[in-house]
Design an enzyme around this catalytic site. Sequence first.
Site, PDB file in Angstrom:
ATOM      1  N   ASN A  98     -36.001 -25.740   6.569  1.00 52.07           N
ATOM      2  CA  ASN A  98     -37.689 -25.460   6.588  1.00 52.07           C
ATOM      3  C   ASN A  98     -37.560 -24.860   7.828  1.00 52.07           C
ATOM      4  O   ASN A  98     -37.894 -25.266   9.096  1.00 52.07           O
ATOM      5  CB  ASN A  98     -38.208 -26.752   6.622  1.00 52.07           C
ATOM      6  CG  ASN A  98     -39.752 -26.439   6.450  1.00 52.07           C
ATOM      7  OD1 ASN A  98     -40.220 -25.406   6.509  1.00 52.07           O
ATOM      8  ND2 ASN A  98     -40.516 -27.350   6.365  1.00 52.07           N
ATOM      9  N   HIS A 113     -48.234 -26.344  -1.218  1.00 51.36           N
ATOM     10  CA  HIS A 113     -47.558 -27.754  -1.303  1.00 51.36           C
ATOM     11  C   HIS A 113     -47.253 -28.093  -2.315  1.00 51.36           C
ATOM     12  O   HIS A 113     -47.190 -29.093  -2.735  1.00 51.36           O
ATOM     13  CB  HIS A 113     -49.035 -28.680  -0.845  1.00 51.36           C
ATOM     14  CG  HIS A 113     -49.650 -28.656   0.757  1.00 51.36           C
ATOM     15  ND1 HIS A 113     -50.705 -28.789   0.904  1.00 51.36           N
ATOM     16  CD2 HIS A 113     -48.742 -28.589   1.764  1.00 51.36           C
ATOM     17  CE1 HIS A 113     -50.779 -28.636   2.408  1.00 51.36           C
ATOM     18  NE2 HIS A 113     -49.680 -28.759   2.719  1.00 51.36           N
ATOM     19  N   GLY A 133     -51.850 -29.635   7.183  1.00 51.04           N
ATOM     20  CA  GLY A 133     -52.439 -28.774   6.079  1.00 51.04           C
ATOM     21  C   GLY A 133     -52.802 -29.805   5.087  1.00 51.04           C
ATOM     22  O   GLY A 133     -52.463 -30.849   4.913  1.00 51.04           O
ATOM     23  N   ARG A 157     -36.571 -24.097   2.110  1.00 52.17           N
ATOM     24  CA  ARG A 157     -38.182 -24.175   1.653  1.00 52.17           C
ATOM     25  C   ARG A 157     -38.560 -22.664   1.956  1.00 52.17           C
ATOM     26  O   ARG A 157     -38.544 -22.269   2.878  1.00 52.17           O
ATOM     27  CB  ARG A 157     -38.557 -25.156   2.681  1.00 52.17           C
ATOM     28  CG  ARG A 157     -40.154 -25.294   2.139  1.00 52.17           C
ATOM     29  CD  ARG A 157     -41.073 -25.662   3.095  1.00 52.17           C
ATOM     30  NE  ARG A 157     -42.388 -25.908   2.730  1.00 52.17           N
ATOM     31  CZ  ARG A 157     -43.120 -26.485   3.266  1.00 52.17           C
ATOM     32  NH1 ARG A 157     -43.205 -27.321   4.285  1.00 52.17           N
ATOM     33  NH2 ARG A 157     -44.355 -26.970   2.726  1.00 52.17           N
TER      34      ARG A 157
HETATM   35  P1  ADP Z   1     -48.226 -31.739   8.327  1.00 49.84           P
HETATM   36  O1  ADP Z   1     -49.032 -30.860   7.714  1.00 49.84           O
HETATM   37  O2  ADP Z   1     -47.835 -31.178   9.718  1.00 49.84           O
HETATM   38  O3  ADP Z   1     -46.742 -32.103   7.669  1.00 49.84           O
HETATM   39  P2  ADP Z   1     -48.475 -34.460   8.366  1.00 49.84           P
HETATM   40  O4  ADP Z   1     -48.402 -34.726   7.065  1.00 49.84           O
HETATM   41  O5  ADP Z   1     -47.456 -34.965   9.049  1.00 49.84           O
HETATM   42  O6  ADP Z   1     -48.846 -33.013   8.744  1.00 49.84           O
HETATM   43  O7  ADP Z   1     -49.809 -35.150   8.831  1.00 49.84           O
HETATM   44  C1  ADP Z   1     -50.336 -35.041  10.083  1.00 49.84           C
HETATM   45  C2  ADP Z   1     -51.705 -35.473  10.349  1.00 49.84           C
HETATM   46  O8  ADP Z   1     -51.758 -36.986  10.042  1.00 49.84           O
HETATM   47  C3  ADP Z   1     -52.221 -35.335  11.818  1.00 49.84           C
HETATM   48  O9  ADP Z   1     -53.775 -35.165  11.548  1.00 49.84           O
HETATM   49  C4  ADP Z   1     -52.040 -36.892  12.421  1.00 49.84           C
HETATM   50  O10 ADP Z   1     -53.072 -37.129  13.187  1.00 49.84           O
HETATM   51  C5  ADP Z   1     -52.319 -37.452  10.963  1.00 49.84           C
HETATM   52  N1  ADP Z   1     -51.641 -38.928  11.089  1.00 49.84           N
HETATM   53  C6  ADP Z   1     -50.229 -39.434  11.430  1.00 49.84           C
HETATM   54  N2  ADP Z   1     -50.430 -40.512  11.434  1.00 49.84           N
HETATM   55  C7  ADP Z   1     -51.428 -41.284  11.366  1.00 49.84           C
HETATM   56  C8  ADP Z   1     -51.915 -42.342  11.511  1.00 49.84           C
HETATM   57  N3  ADP Z   1     -50.981 -43.547  11.608  1.00 49.84           N
HETATM   58  N4  ADP Z   1     -53.172 -42.869  11.335  1.00 49.84           N
HETATM   59  C9  ADP Z   1     -54.024 -41.606  10.972  1.00 49.84           C
HETATM   60  N5  ADP Z   1     -53.545 -40.464  11.007  1.00 49.84           N
HETATM   61  C10 ADP Z   1     -52.428 -40.152  10.992  1.00 49.84           C
END
Ligand code: ADP
Length: 394
Positions: free
Chosen positions: A8, A177, A209, A88
Site C-alpha cells: 500500500n 474504501h 477517512g 492497493r
Molecule cells: P485510517 O483511515 O488512517 O486507516 P484508522 O481506521 O486507523 O484510520 O482510524 C484512525 C482514527 O481512529 C483516529 O481518529 C483515531 O483517533 C481513532 N481511534 C483509534 N483508536 C481509537 C480508540 N481506541 N478510541 C477512539 N478512537 C480511536
Amino acid sequence: MKNVLVVNAGSSSIKYQLIEAETGIRQASGLVERIGEPQGRILHRGERSDEHELAVPDHTAGFTAMLDAFARHGLAAQDLGIVAIGHRVVQGAGEFSAPTLLDDRVTERINALSELAPLHNPGHYQAIVAAREVFPDVPHVAVFDTAFHQTMPPQATTYAIDTAVAAEHGIRRYGFHGISHQVVSRRAAEFLGRPVTELRQLVLHLGNGASACAVDRGRSVDTSMGLTPLEGLVMGTRSGNIDPGALLHLMRAGLSPDDVDDLLNQRSGLLGLTGTGDFRDVRAAADRGEPEAELAIAVMVHRIRHYLGAFFVSLGGADAVVFTAGVGENNAALRADVCAGLEWLGIRIDPERNAAPNGEARRISTDDSPVAVLVVPTDEEAEIARQTWDLVTA
Ligand code: ADP
C-alpha cells in the site's frame, strides 16, 4: 510456505505486509517512509520490531530496504515465499471492476488515472514500477478501492451537471474504501451465519477517512464518497459534504484551487473544527466539556445519521448496520450517539455489549433488535491478499 506481499504505497511511503496466502495469517509488516527525502526510515515488524534510518531515494530503494530488513531478521529474499504481490490502488475509475493482473498496459492505465486521484495514483504507479523491477518473477495484481462500487446504479453515480462536461472530465461518483466495505460486509455475514447474498447491510467505515456504504446482497448500491474521497462524512482532516457554492465563494474571495484543496483535504473535518484531527483527542476534549469538541462530534454524528437514513431507504430496510475502522471499532460513545433514538427503525443497542471492548466481530444490539448492529474489524490487507491469491490461482 506461500505468501502474498501486500503493498500500500504513496508517493513518499510504502506500507507492506507479508500474509500467508492460504490462511490469511500475517507474517510481518512494515513501513518505509520519507522516500525521496534526505533521511528516510523503515519500521519493520517481524518476530521482533526494528527501526532504521537510511536514505531511501526512490521506491526501488524502498523495496530494497524492506528486503534488507527481512534479511536482518534472518530471512533472505528467496526464503520469503512470495508467490504474488497485491498492490492497493485507490482509483480504478470506470475501467477496473475487479482485481487485475499488472502488465505494462494496466500499469500505464493506473498512471493515466492519476488525473482523477492526484494524491494517490502517482505513488501507486511508482511503487508498481519499482516492485515489478525488484520482483520480476512473481505475478503482480492491482486491487482497486473503487472496484466494489462499480455495481452502483447510474442514479447513484451521476452528478446532475452538463453531461458533456461530465464526460469530458470523468466527473461521476466512483466511491472508495471498497476493499474495506467488501471484507467487512462479508465478515458480518459470516458472523451472522447467513449468506452475504441474502443481507441488506449498511457499513460505516469510520477511521481517519470515513465513508458509508449500502451493500445490497453483497453488492454496493450507494456510498458516501464520490469523484474523490472528499465527499460525504466528516473525517479527520477532510470536510466531507459542503455546498459547492462555498468553494466558488472562497475562490472569488481570492483562494486558489490549491488553497481550497488544502483547506478541504488537510485543514477541515475534526481538525478544522477543533484544532486536532485525531478522534481520541476530540472525544477527550468533549468529555471535558469543551464546546468546540462537542460541536465537532455532533456535526460528525449528524452527518453519519444523514447517510444512515438515506441508505435505509436505498436498501428498502436493513438487516445489519456494521461499524468498522479506528473510530467505528473502538468508540462506544460514538456508536451510541449514531444509534440513539432509532428504536423506531428497528435499532436497539445493548449498552453493555456496546461498551465491552473486544477485537473480534461482535453484536452490540439486543437479541430482539430487528436490525443487527455489529462491530466488525476491517482488514484491508488481508482482503487484498485474498483477492490477489484468488486471481493468481483462478
Ligand atoms: P485510517 O483511515 O488512517 O486507516 P484508522 O481506521 O486507523 O484510520 O482510524 C484512525 C482514527 O481512529 C483516529 O481518529 C483515531 O483517533 C481513532 N481511534 C483509534 N483508536 C481509537 C480508540 N481506541 N478510541 C477512539 N478512537 C480511536
